[in-house]
Scaffold this motif. Structure first.
Motif, PDB file in Angstrom:
ATOM      1  N   MET A   1       0.816  -1.192   0.000  1.00 25.49           N
ATOM      2  CA  MET A   1       0.000   0.000   0.000  1.00 25.49           C
ATOM      3  C   MET A   1       0.855   1.249   0.000  1.00 25.49           C
ATOM      4  O   MET A   1       0.570   2.189   0.713  1.00 25.49           O
ATOM      5  N   SER A   2       1.873   1.253  -0.812  1.00 21.38           N
ATOM      6  CA  SER A   2       2.760   2.408  -0.826  1.00 21.38           C
ATOM      7  C   SER A   2       2.031   3.680  -1.236  1.00 21.38           C
ATOM      8  O   SER A   2       2.465   4.775  -0.895  1.00 21.38           O
ATOM      9  N   HIS A   3       0.920   3.556  -1.960  1.00 20.25           N
ATOM     10  CA  HIS A   3       0.175   4.748  -2.346  1.00 20.25           C
ATOM     11  C   HIS A   3      -0.473   5.434  -1.148  1.00 20.25           C
ATOM     12  O   HIS A   3      -0.890   6.576  -1.249  1.00 20.25           O
ATOM     13  N   LEU A   4      -0.570   4.761  -0.030  1.00 19.38           N
ATOM     14  CA  LEU A   4      -1.127   5.370   1.175  1.00 19.38           C
ATOM     15  C   LEU A   4      -0.087   6.167   1.959  1.00 19.38           C
ATOM     16  O   LEU A   4      -0.428   6.820   2.934  1.00 19.38           O
ATOM     17  N   THR A   5       1.161   6.110   1.525  1.00 15.57           N
ATOM     18  CA  THR A   5       2.239   6.771   2.254  1.00 15.57           C
ATOM     19  C   THR A   5       1.985   8.259   2.427  1.00 15.57           C
ATOM     20  O   THR A   5       2.256   8.819   3.488  1.00 15.57           O
ATOM     21  N   GLN A   6       1.438   8.903   1.397  1.00 19.14           N
ATOM     22  CA  GLN A   6       1.208  10.344   1.467  1.00 19.14           C
ATOM     23  C   GLN A   6       0.255  10.725   2.592  1.00 19.14           C
ATOM     24  O   GLN A   6       0.412  11.753   3.227  1.00 19.14           O
ATOM     25  N   SER A   7      -0.747   9.907   2.822  1.00 19.05           N
ATOM     26  CA  SER A   7      -1.713  10.220   3.870  1.00 19.05           C
ATOM     27  C   SER A   7      -1.562   9.291   5.070  1.00 19.05           C
ATOM     28  O   SER A   7      -2.460   9.183   5.896  1.00 19.05           O
ATOM     29  N   HIS A   8      -0.420   8.645   5.156  1.00 16.41           N
ATOM     30  CA  HIS A   8      -0.151   7.660   6.211  1.00 16.41           C
ATOM     31  C   HIS A   8      -0.425   8.227   7.598  1.00 16.41           C
ATOM     32  O   HIS A   8      -1.117   7.607   8.403  1.00 16.41           O
ATOM     33  N   SER A   9       0.085   9.405   7.893  1.00 16.16           N
ATOM     34  CA  SER A   9      -0.086   9.958   9.237  1.00 16.16           C
ATOM     35  C   SER A   9      -1.548  10.311   9.506  1.00 16.16           C
ATOM     36  O   SER A   9      -2.032  10.132  10.624  1.00 16.16           O
ATOM     37  N   ASP A  10      -2.277  10.785   8.483  1.00 11.58           N
ATOM     38  CA  ASP A  10      -3.699  11.080   8.668  1.00 11.58           C
ATOM     39  C   ASP A  10      -4.493   9.807   8.952  1.00 11.58           C
ATOM     40  O   ASP A  10      -5.362   9.793   9.825  1.00 11.58           O
ATOM     41  N   LEU A  11      -4.175   8.753   8.220  1.00 12.64           N
ATOM     42  CA  LEU A  11      -4.885   7.489   8.421  1.00 12.64           C
ATOM     43  C   LEU A  11      -4.562   6.891   9.784  1.00 12.64           C
ATOM     44  O   LEU A  11      -5.447   6.360  10.466  1.00 12.64           O
ATOM     45  N   LEU A  12      -3.306   7.006  10.193  1.00  8.83           N
ATOM     46  CA  LEU A  12      -2.935   6.522  11.534  1.00  8.83           C
ATOM     47  C   LEU A  12      -3.645   7.319  12.623  1.00  8.83           C
ATOM     48  O   LEU A  12      -4.099   6.750  13.620  1.00  8.83           O
ATOM     49  N   ALA A  13      -3.741   8.631  12.432  1.00  8.37           N
ATOM     50  CA  ALA A  13      -4.431   9.468  13.414  1.00  8.37           C
ATOM     51  C   ALA A  13      -5.899   9.059  13.517  1.00  8.37           C
ATOM     52  O   ALA A  13      -6.445   8.952  14.623  1.00  8.37           O
ATOM     53  N   ARG A  14      -6.524   8.813  12.372  1.00 10.82           N
ATOM     54  CA  ARG A  14      -7.922   8.360  12.386  1.00 10.82           C
ATOM     55  C   ARG A  14      -8.046   7.030  13.120  1.00 10.82           C
ATOM     56  O   ARG A  14      -8.949   6.831  13.932  1.00 10.82           O
ATOM     57  N   SER A  15      -7.122   6.119  12.827  1.00 12.84           N
ATOM     58  CA  SER A  15      -7.139   4.798  13.456  1.00 12.84           C
ATOM     59  C   SER A  15      -6.977   4.914  14.969  1.00 12.84           C
ATOM     60  O   SER A  15      -7.663   4.227  15.732  1.00 12.84           O
ATOM     61  N   ARG A  16      -6.105   5.781  15.397  1.00 14.72           N
ATOM     62  CA  ARG A  16      -5.882   5.959  16.841  1.00 14.72           C
ATOM     63  C   ARG A  16      -7.100   6.580  17.520  1.00 14.72           C
ATOM     64  O   ARG A  16      -7.439   6.217  18.652  1.00 14.72           O
ATOM     65  N   ARG A  17      -7.766   7.506  16.819  1.00 14.73           N
ATOM     66  CA  ARG A  17      -8.999   8.072  17.381  1.00 14.73           C
ATOM     67  C   ARG A  17     -10.063   6.996  17.524  1.00 14.73           C
ATOM     68  O   ARG A  17     -10.786   6.946  18.519  1.00 14.73           O
ATOM     69  N   ILE A  18     -10.154   6.130  16.519  1.00 14.41           N
ATOM     70  CA  ILE A  18     -11.121   5.032  16.589  1.00 14.41           C
ATOM     71  C   ILE A  18     -10.798   4.124  17.773  1.00 14.41           C
ATOM     72  O   ILE A  18     -11.695   3.717  18.515  1.00 14.41           O
ATOM     73  N   ALA A  19      -9.524   3.825  17.957  1.00 14.66           N
ATOM     74  CA  ALA A  19      -9.125   2.990  19.100  1.00 14.66           C
ATOM     75  C   ALA A  19      -9.535   3.659  20.407  1.00 14.66           C
ATOM     76  O   ALA A  19     -10.027   2.990  21.330  1.00 14.66           O
ATOM     77  N   GLY A  20      -9.381   4.964  20.493  1.00 16.11           N
ATOM     78  CA  GLY A  20      -9.806   5.692  21.687  1.00 16.11           C
ATOM     79  C   GLY A  20     -11.312   5.631  21.885  1.00 16.11           C
ATOM     80  O   GLY A  20     -11.801   5.483  23.009  1.00 16.11           O
ATOM     81  N   GLN A  21     -12.041   5.722  20.785  1.00 10.29           N
ATOM     82  CA  GLN A  21     -13.499   5.635  20.877  1.00 10.29           C
ATOM     83  C   GLN A  21     -13.944   4.242  21.319  1.00 10.29           C
ATOM     84  O   GLN A  21     -14.872   4.108  22.125  1.00 10.29           O
ATOM     85  N   VAL A  22     -13.294   3.215  20.800  1.00 11.07           N
ATOM     86  CA  VAL A  22     -13.623   1.849  21.219  1.00 11.07           C
ATOM     87  C   VAL A  22     -13.301   1.677  22.699  1.00 11.07           C
ATOM     88  O   VAL A  22     -14.050   1.048  23.451  1.00 11.07           O
ATOM     89  N   GLY A  23     -12.204   2.267  23.136  1.00 11.94           N
ATOM     90  CA  GLY A  23     -11.866   2.227  24.558  1.00 11.94           C
ATOM     91  C   GLY A  23     -12.941   2.898  25.405  1.00 11.94           C
ATOM     92  O   GLY A  23     -13.265   2.420  26.497  1.00 11.94           O
ATOM     93  N   ALA A  24     -13.507   3.987  24.891  1.00  9.56           N
ATOM     94  CA  ALA A  24     -14.580   4.668  25.620  1.00  9.56           C
ATOM     95  C   ALA A  24     -15.818   3.778  25.726  1.00  9.56           C
ATOM     96  O   ALA A  24     -16.491   3.768  26.765  1.00  9.56           O
ATOM     97  N   VAL A  25     -16.107   3.016  24.677  1.00 11.80           N
ATOM     98  CA  VAL A  25     -17.232   2.079  24.726  1.00 11.80           C
ATOM     99  C   VAL A  25     -16.967   1.032  25.803  1.00 11.80           C
ATOM    100  O   VAL A  25     -17.841   0.734  26.629  1.00 11.80           O
ATOM    101  N   GLU A  26     -15.757   0.492  25.806  1.00 12.13           N
ATOM    102  CA  GLU A  26     -15.414  -0.523  26.808  1.00 12.13           C
ATOM    103  C   GLU A  26     -15.533   0.038  28.224  1.00 12.13           C
ATOM    104  O   GLU A  26     -16.110  -0.605  29.109  1.00 12.13           O
TER     105      GLU A  26
END
Length: 91
Positions: free
Chosen positions: A1-26
């Motif tokens: 997925m080298s084409h995702l490299t340009q937005s890699h940090s944005d996608l990681l930030a989104r993923s981390r926010r989702i992880a935080g939201q799942v933690g809030a559900v738990e």
């Protein structure tokens, strides 16, 4: 997925926010919070996951379906990959 490299940090930030939201559900479940509050938290997770999915679909379409220079076979493979994901998601 080298084409995702340009937005890699944005996608990681989104993923981390989702992880935080799942933690809030738990945490809400463990704290025996009101079901309406938990429903709102779960709905927020779903919205965030949908947003992440949308973003990655756009990148996939640009890199594997509509990019100039792709062969017909490459375009078909990109299309088939995306259809498989959509079918799995819609179940």
């Amino acid at each position: 997925m080298s084409h995702l490299t340009q937005s890699h940090s944005d996608l990681l930030a989104r993923s981390r926010r989702i992880a935080g939201q799942v933690g809030a559900v738990e945490r809400a479940l463990l704290a025996d919070k009101d079901c309406a509050e938990i429903l709102h938290l779960v709905a927020a997770v779903r919205g965030a996951v949908n947003g992440l999915l949308d973003e990655i679909i756009v990148h996939h379409l640009e890199a594997h379906v509509s990019r100039p220079g792709l062969s017909d076979a490459e375009r078909a493979r990109g299309r088939d990959d995306l259809l498989a994901v959509i079918r799995r998601y819609s179940k």
